[in-house]
Design an enzyme around this catalytic site. Structure first.
Site, PDB file in Angstrom:
ATOM      1  N   SER A 182      11.802   6.855   7.831  1.00 43.20           N
ATOM      2  CA  SER A 182      11.264   6.723   9.274  1.00 43.20           C
ATOM      3  C   SER A 182      11.949   5.211   9.752  1.00 43.20           C
ATOM      4  CB  SER A 182       9.996   6.869   9.404  1.00 43.20           C
ATOM      5  OG  SER A 182       9.450   6.363  10.650  1.00 43.20           O
ATOM      6  N   CYS A 229       6.337  -6.389   7.165  1.00 39.33           N
ATOM      7  CA  CYS A 229       7.247  -6.227   7.990  1.00 39.33           C
ATOM      8  C   CYS A 229       7.858  -7.190   9.192  1.00 39.33           C
ATOM      9  CB  CYS A 229       6.965  -4.854   8.834  1.00 39.33           C
ATOM     10  SG  CYS A 229       8.189  -3.887   9.836  1.00 39.33           S
ATOM     11  N   CYS A 239       5.923  -4.748  15.497  1.00 33.67           N
ATOM     12  CA  CYS A 239       5.679  -3.672  16.902  1.00 33.67           C
ATOM     13  C   CYS A 239       4.240  -4.023  17.040  1.00 33.67           C
ATOM     14  CB  CYS A 239       5.744  -2.388  16.210  1.00 33.67           C
ATOM     15  SG  CYS A 239       7.427  -1.953  15.794  1.00 33.67           S
ATOM     16  N   GLY A 245       6.709  -1.801   6.217  1.00 33.05           N
ATOM     17  CA  GLY A 245       8.319  -2.149   6.126  1.00 33.05           C
ATOM     18  C   GLY A 245       9.057  -1.397   7.009  1.00 33.05           C
ATOM     19  N   GLU A 246      10.181  -1.768   7.205  1.00 35.73           N
ATOM     20  CA  GLU A 246      11.194  -1.043   7.828  1.00 35.73           C
ATOM     21  C   GLU A 246      12.342  -0.705   6.862  1.00 35.73           C
ATOM     22  OE1 GLU A 246      12.262   0.562  10.902  1.00 35.73           O
ATOM     23  OE2 GLU A 246      14.218   0.629   9.632  1.00 35.73           O
ATOM     24  N   GLU A 292       0.848  -1.089  -0.197  1.00 35.60           N
ATOM     25  CA  GLU A 292       0.066   0.139   0.024  1.00 35.60           C
ATOM     26  C   GLU A 292       0.901   1.383   0.100  1.00 35.60           C
ATOM     27  OE1 GLU A 292      -4.233  -1.401   2.120  1.00 35.60           O
ATOM     28  OE2 GLU A 292      -2.252  -1.158   3.465  1.00 35.60           O
ATOM     29  N   CYS A 341       1.151  -1.701  15.534  1.00 39.70           N
ATOM     30  CA  CYS A 341       1.110  -1.507  14.044  1.00 39.70           C
ATOM     31  C   CYS A 341       0.468  -2.687  13.513  1.00 39.70           C
ATOM     32  CB  CYS A 341       2.545  -1.262  13.803  1.00 39.70           C
ATOM     33  SG  CYS A 341       2.714  -1.203  11.795  1.00 39.70           S
ATOM     34  N   ASN A 349      -3.806   5.344  16.300  1.00 35.79           N
ATOM     35  CA  ASN A 349      -5.025   5.017  15.547  1.00 35.79           C
ATOM     36  C   ASN A 349      -5.409   3.319  15.809  1.00 35.79           C
ATOM     37  OD1 ASN A 349      -5.091   7.546  13.922  1.00 35.79           O
ATOM     38  ND2 ASN A 349      -3.118   7.036  12.828  1.00 35.79           N
ATOM     39  N   CYS A 355       3.365   8.552   0.956  1.00 37.76           N
ATOM     40  CA  CYS A 355       4.078   7.634   2.019  1.00 37.76           C
ATOM     41  C   CYS A 355       4.235   6.295   1.265  1.00 37.76           C
ATOM     42  CB  CYS A 355       2.898   7.486   2.996  1.00 37.76           C
ATOM     43  SG  CYS A 355       3.378   6.448   4.537  1.00 37.76           S
ATOM     44  N   SER A 370      11.022   6.308  15.265  1.00 39.28           N
ATOM     45  CA  SER A 370       9.833   5.740  16.208  1.00 39.28           C
ATOM     46  C   SER A 370      10.262   5.710  17.393  1.00 39.28           C
ATOM     47  CB  SER A 370       9.004   4.719  15.374  1.00 39.28           C
ATOM     48  OG  SER A 370       8.743   5.086  14.258  1.00 39.28           O
ATOM     49  N   LEU A 371       9.955   6.438  18.281  1.00 41.70           N
ATOM     50  CA  LEU A 371      10.240   6.594  19.521  1.00 41.70           C
ATOM     51  C   LEU A 371       9.396   6.046  20.598  1.00 41.70           C
ATOM     52  CD1 LEU A 371      12.607   9.496  21.391  1.00 41.70           C
ATOM     53  CD2 LEU A 371      11.130   7.832  22.650  1.00 41.70           C
ATOM     54  N   HIS A 372       8.296   6.530  20.701  1.00 42.96           N
ATOM     55  CA  HIS A 372       6.979   5.956  21.452  1.00 42.96           C
ATOM     56  C   HIS A 372       7.246   5.479  22.871  1.00 42.96           C
ATOM     57  CE1 HIS A 372       5.968   5.669  17.408  1.00 42.96           C
ATOM     58  NE2 HIS A 372       6.253   4.640  16.917  1.00 42.96           N
TER      59      HIS A 372
END
Ligand code: SAH
Length: 351
Positions: free
Chosen positions: A196, A111, A115, A164-165, A91, A118, A295, A104, A219-221
């Site tokens: 990212s 991936c 996580c 993906g990473e 996508e 996600c 989300n 994007c 991506s810290l979170h």
């Protein structure tokens, strides 16, 4: 076997041209046709018959095909589902801002990071995308805009925040960036590309050597290692403090920032203590924080905090004088917002 045109950066194409004794102008003519004009049919501009014949026999111009397009009814977000040659699907999202778009891009089918928050991670890892499959998402989305929203085909920013990473597929992502940046082609500004990462250190190590100038988002979170372990499993292998010290070593251009993304999850990482610790961690750095209220997606375990909680979190970061933006979800009605991409969700992956 034919070589995909969209896997070649400008230097690769020049090499191919020289090795096969074609006219030196072929490279610029082809880049102009396929990247500036974004034509996908064979080039008919200024090419000698021998060059045309060589290209026809040896170079493949096929691109991922658009399988499905979802247009948000809330805003002008567009989500594409692309079908790849082996029938896997990925996508891509066009995110509107003013009269322009950011795109994007996905870098992998699925991936491997898994996580906890996600949707893509739930799909597992299938394979890396090739450069042509990454570049192809851009070309096809641009062509869709030209056909469906004429005059709006202005994609000014590229973010590798899809499936993906990207740092786990460094070679293909790097080459795609080189193609996007090439002045012979799309000529995207270097500060308009952002990659990212969940904090994949082997990729960060290559970053400063190989793609300096491209923007980085982490991506810290959570500022706490144990909590971050829970959200991002690779934190156990590459802990946040190591990731942050790697990032500190990456030379930044003037006015360049590192973006730190922070998903706000209700009653998990949205407290005053979390905000203060995050502020302490990033104060004084060339940092920019994107707060992303979580989300939801089908089957997700977490919830989004209230707006007042989000605003309180931001107010604490403001006291550290770190520029912070609350990112409002775009395209969430078509599951196009951050973390909502899952190309298997509609039974759409190759089976
Ligand atoms: N693998 C890369 C790029 C993909 S994710 C990375 O981890 O950065 C792009 C952004 O969306 C990341 O900041 C990611 O943490 C965020 N994201 C993932 N799931 C989300 C969700 N459910 N809600 C909000 N943001 C999410």
């Amino acid at each position: 076997m034919q070589q995909s045109f969209y896997d070649l950066n400008y230097a690769d194409l020049e090499k191919l041209v020289i090795q096969n004794n074609l006219n030196a102008s072929v490279s610029s003519v082809l880049f102009n046709w396929h990247y500036k004009k974004k034509e996908t049919t064979p080039c008919v501009d200024n090419l000698a018959k021998t060059s045309l014949a060589f290209i026809e026999n040896n170079v493949d111009f096929s691109l991922p095909e658009i399988d499905t397009v979802n247009e948000s009814t809330h805003d002008r977000t567009v989500k594409f589902l692309f079908r790849l040659k082996d029938n896997y699907k990925v996508e891509t999202v066009l995110i509107p801002f003013q009269n322009k778009y950011s795109i994007c891009l996905s870098s992998q089918v699925g991936c491997a990071m898994n996580c906890a928050f996600c949707f893509t991670g739930k799909q597992g890892f299938t394979r890396n995308l090739t450069t042509s499959e990454i570049v192809g998402q851009f070309i096809q989305a641009w062509r869709w805009l030209a056909a469906n929203r004429p005059g709006e085909e202005r994609i000014l920013n590229i973010v590798f925040m899809g499936q993906g990473e990207p740092l786990h597929n460094f070679d293909a992502v790097k080459k795609a960036c080189e193609i996007f940046l090439s002045q012979h082609g799309t000529s995207i500004g270097i500060q308009k590309i952002t990659i990212s990462t969940a904090g994949y250190i082997p990729g960060l190590e290559r970053w400063s050597q190989e793609i300096p100038g491209v923007n980085l988002a982490l991506s810290l979170h959570s500022p706490f290692e144990e909590k971050r372990n829970e959200l991002i499993p690779i934190n156990k292998k590459y802990p946040l403090d190591e990731v942050l010290s790697y990032i500190d070593k990456i030379p930044l251009q003037k006015k360049q920032f590192v973006t730190y993304e922070y998903i706000l999850i209700k009653d998990f990482n949205d407290s005053v203590e979390d905000a203060n610790k995050l502020g302490e961690l990033l104060v004084g750095k060339a940092a920019y924080i994107n707060l992303i209220p979580f989300n939801t997606f089908p089957g997700s375990l977490y919830e989004q905090p209230s707006l007042s909680k989000v605003e309180k979190f931001k107010a604490i970061l403001d006291t550290f004088k770190i520029p912070t933006l609350i990112r409002t979800a775009k395209g969430d009605d078509v599951l196009a917002a951050c973390g909502q991409l899952n190309s298997k969700a509609r039974g759409s992956a190759a089976d």
